[in-house]
Design an enzyme around this catalytic site. Sequence first.
Site, PDB file in Angstrom:
ATOM      1  N   TYR A 196       0.933  -1.264  -0.035  1.00  0.00           N
ATOM      2  CA  TYR A 196       0.050  -0.027  -0.250  1.00  0.00           C
ATOM      3  C   TYR A 196       0.964   1.334  -0.167  1.00  0.00           C
ATOM      4  O   TYR A 196       2.005   1.102   0.343  1.00  0.00           O
ATOM      5  CB  TYR A 196      -0.958   0.027   1.153  1.00  0.00           C
ATOM      6  N   ASN A 198       1.418   3.835   1.748  1.00  0.00           N
ATOM      7  CA  ASN A 198       2.381   4.145   3.037  1.00  0.00           C
ATOM      8  C   ASN A 198       3.100   2.998   3.593  1.00  0.00           C
ATOM      9  O   ASN A 198       3.958   3.273   4.409  1.00  0.00           O
ATOM     10  CB  ASN A 198       1.434   4.562   4.207  1.00  0.00           C
ATOM     11  N   LYS A 199       3.445   1.934   2.832  1.00  0.00           N
ATOM     12  CA  LYS A 199       4.190   0.748   3.253  1.00  0.00           C
ATOM     13  C   LYS A 199       5.706   1.173   2.983  1.00  0.00           C
ATOM     14  O   LYS A 199       6.037   1.885   2.244  1.00  0.00           O
ATOM     15  CB  LYS A 199       3.730  -0.519   2.685  1.00  0.00           C
ATOM     16  N   THR A 200       6.605   0.319   3.503  1.00  0.00           N
ATOM     17  CA  THR A 200       8.091   0.395   3.230  1.00  0.00           C
ATOM     18  C   THR A 200       8.319   0.350   1.911  1.00  0.00           C
ATOM     19  O   THR A 200       9.460   1.091   1.390  1.00  0.00           O
ATOM     20  CB  THR A 200       9.003  -0.804   3.958  1.00  0.00           C
TER      21      THR A 200
END
Length: 411
Positions: A196, A198-200
Amino acid sequence: MAREPIPFARPSLGPEEEEAAIRVLRSGWLTTAAECQAFEAEFAQATKMNQALAVNSATSGLHLALEALGIRAGDQIAVSPYTFTASCEIMRYLGADPLFVDIAPDSFHMDPMLLELAIIRDRSQGEPRIKAIMPVHIGGLGLFEDDYLRISEKYQIPLVEDAAHAFPSRRISTVLGESKEHWLGCEGEIGVYSFYANKTITTAEGGMIVSRNPALIDRMKTMRLHGIDREVWNRFTSKSSQWRYAVVEPGYKYNLSDLQAAIGREQLKKADLFAKQRQSLAARYLDAFEKRDWLHLPPHAPRHLETDNHEHSWHLFSVRLRLEALSISRDDFLQNLSHKGIGCSVHYIPLHMMPYYQTRLGHQDLDFPQSHKTFLQVLSLPIWQGLSNADQDYVIEEFLRIGDNHQIKCQ
């Protein structure tokens, strides 16, 4: 001049991702094809897994995982209530229910002792209903992983790892003097990662499933795209007769597009660099906050572990306020940060406090006291690759100013 607001999260995208996206746009083929297959192969190689399956979200991946394990109506999956709704909504897709297990003290993670007690209690009541265990690797660290694996093996209950936050976390275990590296999310029966925004690493929306079980992989691959019995992405482009296929199950529409996969391939190349940047940001927070009596540092920080053999993806930097030492609530603390242009969040509102699960399962807020207490204390600060030292210093300064100004002084 007013300071620009600092977002809670921001993806790190460069010219490589732009060029990859343009390459796919110019190819004339946007949906699942060669880019997606290459992304799967590269991810499997990176995590030392036999195969990986790309999906359009981690939620989809968890749904496929439970379906492949044969989860059906009336079954239960042991999971912490301290998680995002996606972890449990997919159980309801199949007619199953979560069996909530509270988190351990000073942790965001399901308590192994309570988990085993729940399994023992379940088996004492006749036909067992707990058919899977789902640890959620909150923030990006796998606390109690050895305990979950032991319990899974002891009671022969498959372990499905919600590793949405966990890439590229690793840990080292030592057995009989031999050290072995493990990728968090790759130790249970099935693991699911999120990409997604906002993930790493990100594909905007998307996720990846990993498993070492070929039968489970085959089932999830079939159900991922309409229950069709073979790969069908090339049926419009092949020169041979590729139009014929068979629908063997009423499957789902969970495939990842080539446009997203191309971005993901470039992000994957940068994953270790991104992880180092997040680790550096986390270290700066930890150093700045270490001596504040009104604050609990993240319980999954390395200095809180018995050993230093865990890597941390630092998807989240979540602290807990010692409310008894402050004259301000967590909500007001967040509001003060927001007024200063600092993006923050709360991870999480426990699911047993949500109206749907309270109605369906009959839970009350205090049924899981550790989850409830932690929710009232917790807030998450910005941590993302590209966050400048100057902006982080501003976050630290304002955070400490609010806390120090509202600290209750001992007489």
